[in-house]
Design a protein around this motif. Sequence first.
Motif, PDB file in Angstrom:
ATOM      1  N   TYR A   1       0.840  -1.193   0.000  1.00  0.00           N
ATOM      2  CA  TYR A   1       0.000   0.000   0.000  1.00  0.00           C
ATOM      3  C   TYR A   1       0.877   1.245   0.000  1.00  0.00           C
ATOM      4  O   TYR A   1       2.011   1.239   0.470  1.00  0.00           O
ATOM      5  CB  TYR A   1      -0.900   0.041   1.243  1.00  0.00           C
ATOM      6  CG  TYR A   1      -2.270  -0.554   1.059  1.00  0.00           C
ATOM      7  CD1 TYR A   1      -2.535  -1.847   1.514  1.00  0.00           C
ATOM      8  CD2 TYR A   1      -3.296   0.158   0.452  1.00  0.00           C
ATOM      9  CE1 TYR A   1      -3.793  -2.417   1.355  1.00  0.00           C
ATOM     10  CE2 TYR A   1      -4.560  -0.402   0.286  1.00  0.00           C
ATOM     11  CZ  TYR A   1      -4.795  -1.690   0.733  1.00  0.00           C
ATOM     12  OH  TYR A   1      -6.030  -2.248   0.572  1.00  0.00           O
ATOM     13  N   PHE A   2       0.296   2.308  -0.491  1.00  0.00           N
ATOM     14  CA  PHE A   2       0.950   3.607  -0.579  1.00  0.00           C
ATOM     15  C   PHE A   2      -0.036   4.652  -0.068  1.00  0.00           C
ATOM     16  O   PHE A   2      -1.236   4.566  -0.341  1.00  0.00           O
ATOM     17  CB  PHE A   2       1.334   3.863  -2.039  1.00  0.00           C
ATOM     18  CG  PHE A   2       1.595   5.291  -2.403  1.00  0.00           C
ATOM     19  CD1 PHE A   2       0.832   5.937  -3.359  1.00  0.00           C
ATOM     20  CD2 PHE A   2       2.641   5.986  -1.818  1.00  0.00           C
ATOM     21  CE1 PHE A   2       1.081   7.248  -3.728  1.00  0.00           C
ATOM     22  CE2 PHE A   2       2.905   7.292  -2.178  1.00  0.00           C
ATOM     23  CZ  PHE A   2       2.118   7.921  -3.128  1.00  0.00           C
ATOM     24  N   SER A   3       0.461   5.634   0.668  1.00  0.00           N
ATOM     25  CA  SER A   3      -0.381   6.739   1.122  1.00  0.00           C
ATOM     26  C   SER A   3       0.295   8.050   0.753  1.00  0.00           C
ATOM     27  O   SER A   3       1.477   8.244   1.044  1.00  0.00           O
ATOM     28  CB  SER A   3      -0.582   6.669   2.635  1.00  0.00           C
ATOM     29  OG  SER A   3      -1.210   7.848   3.099  1.00  0.00           O
ATOM     30  N   TYR A   4      -0.432   8.949   0.112  1.00  0.00           N
ATOM     31  CA  TYR A   4       0.140  10.227  -0.312  1.00  0.00           C
ATOM     32  C   TYR A   4      -0.344  11.397   0.535  1.00  0.00           C
ATOM     33  O   TYR A   4       0.035  12.546   0.311  1.00  0.00           O
ATOM     34  CB  TYR A   4      -0.150  10.491  -1.794  1.00  0.00           C
ATOM     35  CG  TYR A   4      -1.606  10.370  -2.177  1.00  0.00           C
ATOM     36  CD1 TYR A   4      -2.139   9.149  -2.544  1.00  0.00           C
ATOM     37  CD2 TYR A   4      -2.436  11.484  -2.154  1.00  0.00           C
ATOM     38  CE1 TYR A   4      -3.479   9.021  -2.898  1.00  0.00           C
ATOM     39  CE2 TYR A   4      -3.770  11.372  -2.507  1.00  0.00           C
ATOM     40  CZ  TYR A   4      -4.287  10.140  -2.876  1.00  0.00           C
ATOM     41  OH  TYR A   4      -5.605  10.033  -3.208  1.00  0.00           O
ATOM     42  N   ASP A   5      -1.181  11.099   1.514  1.00  0.00           N
ATOM     43  CA  ASP A   5      -1.669  12.156   2.409  1.00  0.00           C
ATOM     44  C   ASP A   5      -2.437  11.484   3.550  1.00  0.00           C
ATOM     45  O   ASP A   5      -2.795  10.299   3.449  1.00  0.00           O
ATOM     46  CB  ASP A   5      -2.579  13.129   1.654  1.00  0.00           C
ATOM     47  CG  ASP A   5      -2.692  14.484   2.338  1.00  0.00           C
ATOM     48  OD1 ASP A   5      -3.243  15.411   1.712  1.00  0.00           O
ATOM     49  OD2 ASP A   5      -2.241  14.623   3.495  1.00  0.00           O
ATOM     50  N   VAL A   6      -2.725  12.252   4.563  1.00  0.00           N
ATOM     51  CA  VAL A   6      -3.517  11.714   5.673  1.00  0.00           C
ATOM     52  C   VAL A   6      -4.840  11.176   5.149  1.00  0.00           C
ATOM     53  O   VAL A   6      -5.503  11.814   4.330  1.00  0.00           O
ATOM     54  CB  VAL A   6      -3.757  12.809   6.721  1.00  0.00           C
ATOM     55  CG1 VAL A   6      -4.684  12.309   7.825  1.00  0.00           C
ATOM     56  CG2 VAL A   6      -2.443  13.264   7.322  1.00  0.00           C
ATOM     57  N   LYS A   7      -5.189  10.009   5.592  1.00  0.00           N
ATOM     58  CA  LYS A   7      -6.434   9.310   5.239  1.00  0.00           C
ATOM     59  C   LYS A   7      -6.517   8.900   3.766  1.00  0.00           C
ATOM     60  O   LYS A   7      -7.534   8.350   3.339  1.00  0.00           O
ATOM     61  CB  LYS A   7      -7.664  10.154   5.602  1.00  0.00           C
ATOM     62  CG  LYS A   7      -7.807  10.423   7.089  1.00  0.00           C
ATOM     63  CD  LYS A   7      -9.141  11.076   7.397  1.00  0.00           C
ATOM     64  CE  LYS A   7      -9.220  11.525   8.851  1.00  0.00           C
ATOM     65  NZ  LYS A   7      -9.181  10.388   9.781  1.00  0.00           N
TER      66      LYS A   7
END
Lengths: 113, 112
Positions: free
Chosen positions: A47-53
């Motif tokens: 998984y990748f996250s580019y910002d909160v939430k």
Amino acid sequence: DVKVTQSSRYLVKRTGEKVFLECVQDMDHENMFWYRQDPGLGLRLIYFSYDVKMKEKGDIPEGYSVSREKKERFSLILESASTNQTSMYLCASSRGYSGNTIYFGEGSWLTVV
Amino acid sequence: SQQGEEDPQALSIQEGENATMNCSYKTSINNLQWYRQNSGRGLVHLILIRSNEREKHSGRLRVTLDTSKKSSSLLITASRAADTASYFCATPFWVGAQKLVFGQGTRLTINP
């Protein structure tokens, strides 16, 4: 120095347990990643996250979920651990545009028995 | 899978010799990065080369990029025992992407 800290270096869990892998970065990076590393298969993005939430699936999201409630913290969750999830898990972070260095944590070795 | 491939999978040389590792990738890129991993540890960034660059140097490291062949090479000159590690190339999932795809790595052993 950039610091990406993974909360557990070694874990042993039982099949069916819910497992939380925690990761914290101290550089105010927008992007955070969870990779899995297995012999002969290299690193694969879970998984990748580019910002909160915000999150995006990687190559192998099945059996995993993630949570990013605060910018500095990115958690990987195994809802019901299975033996084929025995692996090394690497958390990483980077600034918010292409071409930036990715900084890795030291890894979490998870064994599911 | 979008994973690239590294060649060779393993390389063993004598201290002082040069080590060359190759990486092939599948999609168009705007940059390519090389990382190093000591046994059982996290990865550490070595060098980034942009798609408009053909060669880049950093200390004893030399990286080349051939976008027409979708390939890159990493040369370590005058190798040392401390260079023993796995080396990975990484490319964006697509041009401009922040997510990186890693190859399977080359395991380099430097014999004293």
